[in-house]
Design an enzyme around this catalytic site. Structure first.
Site, PDB file in Angstrom:
ATOM      1  N   LYS A  58       0.888  -1.316   0.180  1.00  0.00           N
ATOM      2  CA  LYS A  58      -0.390  -0.304  -0.059  1.00  0.00           C
ATOM      3  C   LYS A  58       0.735   0.962   0.333  1.00  0.00           C
ATOM      4  O   LYS A  58       0.573   2.288  -1.038  1.00  0.00           O
ATOM      5  CB  LYS A  58      -0.831   0.032   1.304  1.00  0.00           C
ATOM      6  CG  LYS A  58      -1.667  -1.088   1.385  1.00  0.00           C
ATOM      7  CD  LYS A  58      -2.393  -1.447   2.423  1.00  0.00           C
ATOM      8  CE  LYS A  58      -3.910  -2.283   1.927  1.00  0.00           C
ATOM      9  NZ  LYS A  58      -4.285  -3.303   3.488  1.00  0.00           N
ATOM     10  N   GLN A 102      -4.957  -1.494   8.888  1.00  0.00           N
ATOM     11  CA  GLN A 102      -4.715  -2.490   8.996  1.00  0.00           C
ATOM     12  C   GLN A 102      -5.267  -4.205  10.017  1.00  0.00           C
ATOM     13  O   GLN A 102      -5.128  -3.853  11.182  1.00  0.00           O
ATOM     14  CB  GLN A 102      -3.222  -2.719   8.883  1.00  0.00           C
ATOM     15  CG  GLN A 102      -2.994  -4.088   7.903  1.00  0.00           C
ATOM     16  CD  GLN A 102      -3.652  -4.516   6.361  1.00  0.00           C
ATOM     17  OE1 GLN A 102      -3.154  -3.104   5.750  1.00  0.00           O
ATOM     18  NE2 GLN A 102      -3.938  -5.541   6.538  1.00  0.00           N
ATOM     19  N   ASP A 125     -11.429   3.007   3.974  1.00  0.00           N
ATOM     20  CA  ASP A 125     -11.572   1.410   3.963  1.00  0.00           C
ATOM     21  C   ASP A 125     -12.725   1.380   3.919  1.00  0.00           C
ATOM     22  O   ASP A 125     -13.823   0.005   3.706  1.00  0.00           O
ATOM     23  CB  ASP A 125     -11.215   0.302   5.091  1.00  0.00           C
ATOM     24  CG  ASP A 125      -9.864  -0.201   4.752  1.00  0.00           C
ATOM     25  OD1 ASP A 125      -9.650  -0.729   4.007  1.00  0.00           O
ATOM     26  OD2 ASP A 125      -9.337  -0.630   5.960  1.00  0.00           O
TER      27      ASP A 125
END
Ligand code: NAP
Length: 315
Positions: A58, A102, A125
Site C-alpha cells: 500500500k 490494518q 476502508d
C-alpha cells in the site's frame, strides 16, 4: 502456467487495476497543481507478517502515484485507549486524508470501537457505520475497497449488472455484505448465501454473476455453476497439501513446480474446473486481489477532494 481449456474470458484484474491507478495518478497531479498532496496514514499493530506485506505494498503504491503516506507501527501491547488517541490525532491532522487500520488487530483491542473512531470522511476502508449507511441508502460514500473493485471489474469489462441474478456467497462486513449492496445498487437481483444456507448449489446454479467470498480453497465446484456465468473469485487461500493441489490443478505442471519450490500455492474459492464452464472469470491471483490497493488509492484521492469541497466523480 497451464491455461484452462475453455472459451471463458479471463477478467484481468492487474490490467484493470493499472487503468485505475493511472487515472488516480492524473487526479493526484491535478491536486498537486492546486497545492494539495493527498495523504494516507496506515496503522499496523504488532508483528503479523501477512499484514506487513499488505501494508508495504500500500505504501509503495502511494509513492508511485504521488500520494503522501505514513506508516505507524505501534507494538502488539498497545491498548484500545492508546489506539483511540492515535486515531484522534490523525483525524485532526490537515495533511492526512485517509486513515487505514490494518486488520486483524490483537485480540485485546476493541476493533469495532476503533473503526468507529475514524472520522467518516477519512475512512478510506469504508468500514465506518456512516459510510456503510450511506452506501446502503445510495448516497456518495467511501465504499470498501474489495467489493468496489468487483464492481469496477464488471463495469470496465462491459459486463451487464442490471437485471442479472447475482449470488454472493459470504456475508462478511468487509466483502460479502457490501458486495451484495453494491450489486443491488447497480440493479442486480441479489441473493446472499452463507454457512447456514441450505442447498447452496440450488442458489449458485441460478447465478448469472457469482461472487465467492468464503475463504475455502476451491469450494465452489463446476457442478455448482451455471454454464456461461460470470465468476468473481474473491478468495485468497494458501494451500499447503500436495493432494489438494493435485485435486484442484490436475496435470498443471507449472502449479506443481511452483508448489514444489515454495511448499504452498495460492488458490481462490472457486475450483479451476468451474472457470472452464463459465463465460468469464477472475483468476487467483491476478483478479479481484489486484484491485483492492487501486481502490484504496482511489478512495484516498476521493477523500482528499471531498474534504476540500472539490467535486468528486461518481462511479
Ligand atoms: P470471512 O469473514 O471469514 O467470511 C466468510 C464467509 O463465508 C462467511 O459469511 C461464512 O458464513 C461464509 N462461509 C463459510 N463457509 C461456508 C460454507 N460452507 N458455505 C457457505 N458459506 C460459507 O471472510 P472474508 O473476510 O469475507 O474473506 C473471504 C475470502 O476473501 C478469504 O479467502 C479472504 O482471504 C479473501 N479476501 C480477499 C480480499 C482481496 O483483496 N481479494 C480482501 C478480503 C478478503 P457465516 O457468516 O455463516 O459464517
Amino acid at each position: 502456467m497451464k491455461t484452462i481449456d475453455t472459451t471463458a474470458r479471463v477478467l484481468d484484474g492487474v490490467a484493470i487495476a493499472g487503468e485505475i491507478k493511472a487515472e488516480v495518478g492524473v487526479e493526484v497531479k491535478d491536486l498537486q497543481a492546486r497545492g494539495i498532496t493527498p495523504g494516507l496514514a496506515v496503522i499496523l499493530v504488532g508483528d503479523v507478517p501477512a499484514s506487513q506485506i499488505y501494508v508495504r505494498s500500500k505504501v509503495k503504491t502511494c509513492g508511485e502515484l504521488g500520494i503522501y503516506s505514513e506508516m505507524l507501527t505501534p507494538p502488539e501491547s498497545i491498548t484500545t485507549e492508546e489506539m483511540l488517541k492515535l486515531v484522534a490525532e490523525l483525524n485532526a491532522r490537515e495533511d492526512i486524508d485517509g486513515i487505514l487500520i490494518q486488520l486483524p488487530l490483537p485480540k485485546h483491542v476493541d476493533t469495532k470501537r476503533l473503526l468507529e473512531s475514524v472520522a467518516p470522511q477519512k475512512d478510506v476502508d469504508g468500514f465506518h457505520p456512516v459510510n456503510v449507511g450511506r452506501l446502503q441508502s445510495g448516497q456518495p460514500a467511501l465504499a470498501p475497497c474489495t467489493p468496489a473493485g468487483i464492481i469496477e471489474i464488471l463495469k470496465r469489462s462491459g459486463l451487464e449488472i442490471a437485471g442479472k441474478n447475482a449470488v454472493v456467497v459470504g456475508r462478511s462486513d468487509i466483502v460479502g455484505k457490501p458486495a451484495a449492496m453494491m450489486l443491488l445498487n447497480a440493479s442486480a437481483t441479489v441473493t446472499v448465501c452463507h454457512s447456514k444456507t441450505i442447498d447452496l448449489a440450488k442458489f449458485t446454479r441460478g447465478a448469472d454473476i457469482l461472487v465467492a467470498a468464503i475463504g475455502r480453497a476451491g469450494f465452489v465446484t463446476a457442478e455448482m455453476v451455471k454454464p456461461g456465468a460470470v465468476l468473481i473469485d474473491v478468495g485468497i487461500n494458501r494451500v499447503t497439501d500436495a493432494a489438494e493441489v493435485e485435486r484442484l490443478f490436475p496435470g498443471d505442471a507449472a502449479r506443481a513446480a511452483g508448489f514444489a519450490k515454495r511448499g504452498s500455492t495460492v488458490v481462490g474459492d472457486i475450483e479451476p474446473a468451474a472457470f472452464a464452464v463459465s463465460g468469464a472469470y477472475t483468476p487467483v491471483p491476478g483478479g479481484v486481489g489486484a484491485l483492492t490497493i487501486a481502490m484504496l488509492m482511489k478512495n484516498t484521492v476521493t477523500a482528499a477532494k471531498a474534504r476540500r469541497g472539490i467535486a468528486v466523480a461518481q462511479g
